[in-house]
Design an enzyme around this catalytic site. Structure first.
Site, PDB file in Angstrom:
ATOM      1  N   ASP A 304       0.831  -1.206   0.000  1.00 17.61           N
ATOM      2  CA  ASP A 304       0.000   0.000   0.000  1.00 17.61           C
ATOM      3  C   ASP A 304       0.868   1.259   0.000  1.00 17.61           C
ATOM      4  OD1 ASP A 304      -2.310   1.497   0.039  1.00 17.61           O
ATOM      5  OD2 ASP A 304      -2.737   1.176   2.156  1.00 17.61           O
ATOM      6  N   GLU A 307       2.224   4.888  -4.258  1.00 13.06           N
ATOM      7  CA  GLU A 307       2.207   5.800  -5.434  1.00 13.06           C
ATOM      8  C   GLU A 307       3.534   6.536  -5.559  1.00 13.06           C
ATOM      9  OE1 GLU A 307      -0.192   5.531  -3.125  1.00 13.06           O
ATOM     10  OE2 GLU A 307      -1.515   4.347  -4.389  1.00 13.06           O
ATOM     11  N   ASP A 417      -8.678   2.924  -2.966  1.00 12.08           N
ATOM     12  CA  ASP A 417      -9.604   3.307  -1.895  1.00 12.08           C
ATOM     13  C   ASP A 417     -10.866   3.891  -2.518  1.00 12.08           C
ATOM     14  OD1 ASP A 417      -7.613   2.502  -0.231  1.00 12.08           O
ATOM     15  OD2 ASP A 417      -7.045   4.497   0.459  1.00 12.08           O
TER      16      ASP A 417
END
Lengths: 660, 660
Positions: A304, A307, A417
């Site tokens: 997670d 990015e 998300d």
């Protein structure tokens, strides 16, 4: 046929695995203007693709910016999501696919500025463009997928149902989830651990106050058929004495700022350094740390914040706070007030951070923003490559939030998300074929919605959609309404849906393997199989699933049914529970079908049938000897199965023919 | 039959106009628990109403908080919008309407916490509840509308098309809009002036640098058939020398803080006081100021920011800034960072402000939060009552952002600040019948979307919906893509839609008058006319318009058609331009219809016809002698028309029968 065109000095993204001789003629179909690629669009042309992006199956009418971005609040006017998948198929006077292999920011203006133009604008003109001619969309996808290499195959247990929530804080929370599912008789294969399990959000640590014996817990859970799947975040906490941090600093594995110091960003752990996943050394090092958890019996991970998400950097935060002082100098006016709120609101995820750190690649400093979209890809790769060494014989579950084409060889993705919104069921579904086009096969959305408060009817309808996706996980955010299925009054109806999922796993897993081995799509727009049927081309809320099924879920609140278009005669299947199956043959054409809130409907294609086994509490208990066929008589189905765990995918693969 | 139940000591909201004898028995149907009202819901029960709220026509499955709120970023998980309309109709084992006449915060949990329960919770138990039994939804609406009094009727020119944008900064900007519409041959009846026209956002001022001669401009525009419609905001700028401010302070017309001083909030003008619209004196005073503009030739207004919106108060802002200092004490961590961003992000629209000021009613200090939802209502009332004195013979256009039932007697509303989202077309449409139920007849949404960037196809589809709503205004936010119709390549197709609107005005205005005079709904769910048809009850994206039409707009990007359900045989009407009319009789049932982007479709009900006049550049040029009938043969239509401007609505009303 694939043509490759090279512009400037492309960064080697490793998205592709096959060598294609660059063409020295000008690019076909598109006009290259020096800094952008332009295509004239006719009124009925369709543009497919872009993987994880917003809006419909046909991407016309919006400006998309492929730039991996932590955007949980995404709406219709969003431009960027978690992944960047720069592959399109254009059905125009020519039918072709095109892949812009470019790791920086790239804009796809598909009839936004001008309805009759598609304009693709990479931030710099250093890229490879692959243009694919083919006889059909499916043929183009096959060629493209061969170019980018075979997709990741997870262990079979990853097709089971999983329960997740940011907020399972200790061993007892986990035990409660397992127990409540058991008591409700709802099948369960995995419980996910969000950042709560770590010691102050430090990667590869376990908080021993709250998880005294992770190995014992993993063993205990596995005995119940439940796998624990912990999260790993990209940033490494800066904390003297923390071995991963200290080793990373010592060996120079972190991204650097302009001065050559380790770059500092702030995420959940507070201040962190970011491993330089673009270097083989940092990848191997970070990947080797997963052994901390695999040695405790863990066999699955989700990666997670890769990015990478950055909440703030010290200098921008300091600037902002100083600026507030200035704005507040005496008597703050409206302009100053909005300057302040915009500035503070703009800290989290500010793009400026990405210009402030560097990767060191072959001795050269590469600015992060030039290769931004590759970061999550190489984090997943780091994990996958390391686990091939740590556990060479066994498949490990990996999926990631951020991705770029190439990452599909190393893991799956979840679709980021999302929210407990009805519109996010449809949005998730519309991304599926585009993700398959781009190689991402092990995919799924947070079922029930991550952010915001879910409702019971939303959860039921979402289950009726997600039960068809390879990754089938119920996940929610800390602070939202609890949404484990046992929290609802209609738990029995929910159990029925999960039971049906388990009955479908032989088919879903088999079609997943076939599509993956064959470089095909598991989920396809209806128009891909019926390109000459205008009504089929218009459908954007139904999908073909493998070669036998069509799904048409309900995604509207208080709907008691829906419209469907059948491009051929099909068999409507209704299931209120695992063992109640009603079928009805429906002719080609448009139909309205009644569907109660507690009822699953799907379609079997003309002349086809699918295998269904008995429901079971866990994938480990699925018994393929209980397979019965559902569908048209005198049909046959070739089931692909294996032992579900061996790394060597061909070793235990069987192809078993079933007749109906 | 209407039964009234009184709890505690209700504030007199003046929502109703008819006396109803209070009942002394316990309330019917609902269970009153002491602080909330509960109803058990069966699986197929339907709950209609709530006026301007989110989600579908059937309100089941969400928790709505009626609390007027400036929320331009509204999504599926929003709870509060600009208006509060506490009227519901429940189709359960009993069919009844219920109005909770309560001016504070009130929560409608309609199957959110428990799918089978509706729970209504007012913040305090001081309210009147009106319960209406009736033979049908339409009968209940009629009784309710009689209770709350006849709805506002605007001048007929308000049914023309209007162009608005926050950002027309000077006279030339206005002239350019008028000229470009004229050049494009697109009908136009009004140009709206947003806050830019004022001098530093001071109500009832004109910035003389940028609008040197507002009277001249209004005259010039009116000669072209275009009315200027300026905005009036609720807050009065604190500025020594500004007459409205000084007079308001001197005469004590502003809301007070606990210490009895004029309360200070910050909105567009910076620091402001809020007129105490709940007192007749302040209403008369503020209303009288509209003459500043009517004397310049202005005959229409929109009242904005009257929830009232408050960006910040001095004390909370100061607290927040001081708190940042504390949070930043040394080394800001993640918790402190989010505490800071939440605090700063939470300043705009913070509910705490509404506990900090008071209305002085009959000598008693009433806390604003106890009567919050009445503020916008009484601002509109202030304007309307004053204009009845200033211009007793002529109707003035008024519409408001914030409202409560009762405001419908004084003006229309626009449906608040929306976005250039496809989903907001449907959302706007789904509110229409609920608004009509609550008495709001002159309504419409910001066409093309206020916030975010529109697209050409979105605008075309939005026009094809909004052309049926009484208020038909294209409005957009400063900083977004320009969306005046002449900005687009397909301006011709857009012109065609506006032309068709003008052809429809005789019908729309006539049905508006009939519904208003008859206390009926202009827009109805299909199920209201077909309560025994289950398929009709399920429809949530089509509406009956008056007695003759059914609208079924397209609200999905790249759709080339849509499904419709006809509860009876109907005539499909297709129009690509004002004078191209294709009709086709379609049988009762489900249908898929093809609809190109440039094409309007609607339906004429079985055996009915509608009048259409020739298109014209302005409503003032509409020629009722050009009326032709479209629809079924051997049908008749009674057209209501008047001079479109007289305050005395009966004076010039004519009822003219047309035969087809």
């Amino acid at each position: 046929m694939i043509s490759k065109y090279t512009y400037g000095e492309p960064f080697n993204t490793e998205a592709t695995v096959k060598f294609v001789e660059p063409s020295f003629s000008g690019i076909k179909y598109l006009k290259f203007s020096g800094n952008e690629f332009v295509l004239d669009l006719l009124e009925n042309d369709i543009v497919y693709g872009l993987g994880e992006q917003i809006r419909g199956i046909n991407k016309r009418g919006w400006k998309y910016v492929n730039w991996n971005y932590d955007n949980p609040h995404h709406h219709e006017d969003t431009n960027s999501l978690y992944g960047s998948h720069n592959f399109l198929i254009v059905r125009s006077s020519n039918l072709f696919g095109v892949f812009f292999d470019y790791p920086g920011k790239i804009t796809f203006d598909i009839g936004y500025t001008d309805r009759s133009k598609m304009i693709i604008h990479p931030a710099t003109t250093d890229l490879d463009v692959y243009l694919i001619d083919g006889t059909s969309e499916k043929d183009i996808v096959k060629q493209f997928r061969e170019l980018i290499g075979m997709s990741y195959v997870p262990p079979m247990w990853a097709f089971g149902y999983g329960q997740s929530r940011w907020g399972y804080k200790n061993e007892d929370d986990v035990r409660t989830v397992a127990l409540k599912y058991e008591e409700a008789g709802i099948p369960l294969d995995s419980i996910y651990l969000d950042i709560d399990y770590m010691e102050r959000y430090k990667d590869f640590t376990v908080n021993l106050d709250r998880f005294r014996d992770m190995k014992g817990l993993a063993t205990e859970m596995k005995a119940k058929g439940v796998h624990l799947v912990p999260i790993i975040d990209a940033g490494v906490k800066i904390e003297p004495g923390y071995d991963v941090y200290e080793e990373g600093v010592r060996k120079g594995y972190f991204c650097k700022n302009e001065a050559g110091e380790d770059f500092v960003g702030a995420v959940w752990p507070g201040k962190v350094h970011f491993p330089d996943f673009l270097t083989p050394e940092a990848r191997a090092w970070f990947g080797s740390k997963y052994e901390v958890l695999t040695s405790l019996g863990i066999d699955g991970f989700w990666n997670d914040m890769n990015e990478p998400a950055i909440f703030y950097s010290e200098d921008l935060l300091e600037d902002a706070i100083n600026k507030i002082g200035e704005l507040n100098n005496g008597n703050m006016g409206i302009d100053e007030f909005f300057a302040m709120t915009d500035m503070i609101g703009g800290l989290n995820g500010n793009e400026a951070y990405y210009d402030k750190f560097y990767h060191c690649i072959d001795g050269k400093m590469v600015k992060h923003s030039d290769v931004h979209n590759l970061y999550g890809f190489n984090m997943t790769r780091s994990a996958n490559e390391a686990l091939n060494l740590i556990e060479p014989d066994r498949r490990t579950l990996f999926f990631s939030r951020s991705s770029y084409i190439g990452a599909h060889r190393y893991g799956g993705i979840w679709q980021g998300d999302n929210k407990s919104w009805w519109s996010h069921i449809l949005q998730a579904m519309q991304q599926l074929p585009a993700l398959n086009m781009a190689g991402f096969m092990f995919v799924g959305a947070d079922t029930g919605g991550f952010g915001c408060d879910t409702t019971e009817d939303l959860m039921l309808r979402w289950l009726q959609y997600s039960m068809f996706t390879p990754l089938f996980r119920n996940h929610s955010c800390n602070g939202t309404r609890f949404q484990e299925l046992y929290q609802f009054k209609t738990v029995e109806a929910m159990k029925n849906m999960i039971d049906i999922r388990y009955r479908l796993i032989p088919y879903l897993y088999s079609e997943f393997l076939k599509a993956t081995f064959g470089n095909e799509m598991m989920f396809r727009p209806i128009g891909f199989d019926y390109p000459d049927d205008r009504d089929a081309l218009n459908v954007d809320d139904q999908l073909f699933l493998g070669n036998e099924l069509m799904i048409a879920p309900i995604y509207k609140q208080n709907a008691n049914g829906r419209y469907v278009y059948l491009p051929e005669e099909m068999m409507l299947v209704r299931m209120n529970s695992a063992n109640e199956i009603c079928t009805e043959i429906m002719p080609k054409g448009h139909h309205y079908i009644d569907v109660s809130l507690y009822e699953l409907v799907f379609f079997i294609r003309s002349g086809k049938s699918i295998p269904m086994c008995d429901a079971a509490s866990h994938t480990s208990e699925l018994d393929f000897d209980t397979i019965t066929m559902v569908g048209y008589g005198s049909s046959r189905y070739v089931l692909y199965k294996d032992d579900g765990i061996s790394s060597d995918l061909s070793k235990t693969l069987e192809k078993i023919e079933y007749k109906n």
